[in-house]
Every structure is written in C-alpha cells, then in structure tokens.
Design a protein around this motif. Structure first.
Motif, PDB file in Angstrom:
ATOM      1  N   VAL A  40       0.841  -1.205   0.000  1.00  0.00           N
ATOM      2  CA  VAL A  40       0.000   0.000   0.000  1.00  0.00           C
ATOM      3  C   VAL A  40       0.874   1.252   0.000  1.00  0.00           C
ATOM      4  N   ARG A  41       1.927   1.224   0.786  1.00  0.00           N
ATOM      5  CA  ARG A  41       2.841   2.376   0.850  1.00  0.00           C
ATOM      6  C   ARG A  41       3.433   2.699  -0.527  1.00  0.00           C
ATOM      7  N   SER A  42       3.712   1.673  -1.310  1.00  0.00           N
ATOM      8  CA  SER A  42       4.325   1.904  -2.622  1.00  0.00           C
ATOM      9  C   SER A  42       3.315   2.396  -3.665  1.00  0.00           C
ATOM     10  N   ILE A  43       2.044   1.971  -3.543  1.00  0.00           N
ATOM     11  CA  ILE A  43       1.063   2.380  -4.558  1.00  0.00           C
ATOM     12  C   ILE A  43       0.267   3.622  -4.156  1.00  0.00           C
ATOM     13  N   LEU A  44       0.267   3.958  -2.885  1.00  0.00           N
ATOM     14  CA  LEU A  44      -0.526   5.101  -2.428  1.00  0.00           C
ATOM     15  C   LEU A  44      -0.195   6.398  -3.158  1.00  0.00           C
ATOM     16  N   PRO A  45       1.083   6.707  -3.387  1.00  0.00           N
ATOM     17  CA  PRO A  45       1.384   7.960  -4.100  1.00  0.00           C
ATOM     18  C   PRO A  45       0.835   8.017  -5.529  1.00  0.00           C
ATOM     19  N   GLU A  46       0.467   6.866  -6.101  1.00  0.00           N
ATOM     20  CA  GLU A  46      -0.108   6.842  -7.442  1.00  0.00           C
ATOM     21  C   GLU A  46      -1.586   7.203  -7.430  1.00  0.00           C
ATOM     22  N   ALA A  47      -2.208   7.132  -6.254  1.00  0.00           N
ATOM     23  CA  ALA A  47      -3.631   7.433  -6.134  1.00  0.00           C
ATOM     24  C   ALA A  47      -3.823   8.935  -5.941  1.00  0.00           C
ATOM     25  N   GLU A  48      -5.065   9.345  -6.024  1.00  0.00           N
ATOM     26  CA  GLU A  48      -5.460  10.724  -5.743  1.00  0.00           C
ATOM     27  C   GLU A  48      -5.777  10.758  -4.247  1.00  0.00           C
ATOM     28  N   VAL A  49      -4.843  11.250  -3.441  1.00  0.00           N
ATOM     29  CA  VAL A  49      -4.978  11.202  -1.982  1.00  0.00           C
ATOM     30  C   VAL A  49      -5.108  12.612  -1.431  1.00  0.00           C
ATOM     31  N   TYR A  50      -6.104  12.787  -0.563  1.00  0.00           N
ATOM     32  CA  TYR A  50      -6.334  14.067   0.093  1.00  0.00           C
ATOM     33  C   TYR A  50      -6.248  13.869   1.601  1.00  0.00           C
ATOM     34  N   VAL A  51      -5.570  14.785   2.263  1.00  0.00           N
ATOM     35  CA  VAL A  51      -5.424  14.713   3.713  1.00  0.00           C
ATOM     36  C   VAL A  51      -6.226  15.829   4.370  1.00  0.00           C
ATOM     37  N   TYR A  52      -6.694  15.545   5.567  1.00  0.00           N
ATOM     38  CA  TYR A  52      -7.307  16.566   6.406  1.00  0.00           C
ATOM     39  C   TYR A  52      -6.260  16.911   7.450  1.00  0.00           C
ATOM     40  N   GLU A  53      -5.834  18.163   7.441  1.00  0.00           N
ATOM     41  CA  GLU A  53      -4.787  18.613   8.347  1.00  0.00           C
ATOM     42  C   GLU A  53      -5.319  19.755   9.197  1.00  0.00           C
ATOM     43  N   SER A  54      -5.022  19.697  10.477  1.00  0.00           N
ATOM     44  CA  SER A  54      -5.397  20.771  11.386  1.00  0.00           C
ATOM     45  C   SER A  54      -4.261  20.956  12.389  1.00  0.00           C
ATOM     46  N   GLU A  55      -3.887  22.205  12.616  1.00  0.00           N
ATOM     47  CA  GLU A  55      -2.817  22.548  13.557  1.00  0.00           C
ATOM     48  C   GLU A  55      -1.541  21.755  13.270  1.00  0.00           C
TER      49      GLU A  55
END
Length: 140
Positions: A40-55
């Motif tokens: 998963v770690r190797s293929i995740l950057p190929e996906a469209e990934v959005y993070v929720y970041e706060s502080e």
C-alpha cells in the motif's frame, strides 16, 4: 484544511492507514494489514490522496482511484468529529459518481456510507481477506 497529499505526508498517512484498519476490521487478522503495509505504501502515491490537516497534524485522509474510494481513514483520537464527513463532501464536490467496497461486518462504516446516500449494489467475498463486502455507489 483538506489538501492533496505530499510525499512528506506518507509516514503519517500510513500510520493512520494501519491503525485504522486494525481497529475497524478486528475480524481480520492484524497480520493481514501488516503484510500489505509495504504494498500500500508503494502504490498510495499513485492514487489521488487528500489529507485533512489541522494545527499541523494530519488527522485523516482519503484515497481515490478515478471514481473508486479506496478508503476514508481518520486517526482514532479524531474520530466522530466530522472529519470523515468533510472528506466525503470534498470528494463529492470533485466527482459525479463514487464507488467503494466495505466489509459487511464493518457496520459503522456501512451506516456512515448509507447516511452519505450510498446505495448497496452487490455483496461479494473479498477473496484475500475471506470476508463478505458490499459494493456501494453514490451518484449526483
């Protein structure tokens, strides 16, 4: 704030992925998730990934492959605070249709997706995990 994942986010995202899967899917041996971690770690950057970041902290993320939601994951201490709903709203704003698979035994997730107007289309068996799963769909 929701934003696209950066390379420097990968460690935090993968920690949330592993912890969340072990917690939400306690009916699947934890070794299953541990054994798939590097893949998963190797293929995740190929996906469209959005993070929720706060502080300055990544509290959750979602991954898309075209219109397929590979998952919505929220760190345990930030669950039930609306982060998953915000990530879902963000994805709905980008797509006309969304699809996903969810384990039948993960009733909290099934209820969440149903509240988000996803409809169950089929029930199958995830051969890798040996668990029943629903294929669900949402359309505008």
């Amino acid at each position: 704030m929701i934003r696209k994942m950066k390379n420097m986010d990968l460690d935090a995202v993968m920690k949330i992925w592993l912890d969340s899967n072990k917690q939400a899917h306690d009916f699947v041996p934890k070794e299953y998730w541990e054994n798939h971690f590097e893949e998963v770690r190797s293929i995740l950057p190929e996906a469209e990934v959005y993070v929720y970041e706060s502080e300055g902290e990544i509290q959750g993320f979602t991954g898309l492959m075209e219109d397929y939601i590979a998952g919505i994951f929220v760190a345990e201490k930030f669950r039930s605070k609306g982060i998953g709903k915000l990530l879902m709203k963000y994805m709905k704003g980008k797509k006309q249709k969304l699809r996903l698979s969810v384990y039948v035994k993960n009733q909290a997730a099934v209820r969440f997706y149903q509240r988000e107007d996803f409809q169950i289309r089929t029930e199958n068996i995830d051969e890798a995990a040996g668990e029943a799963e629903y294929e669900m769909i949402w359309e505008r």
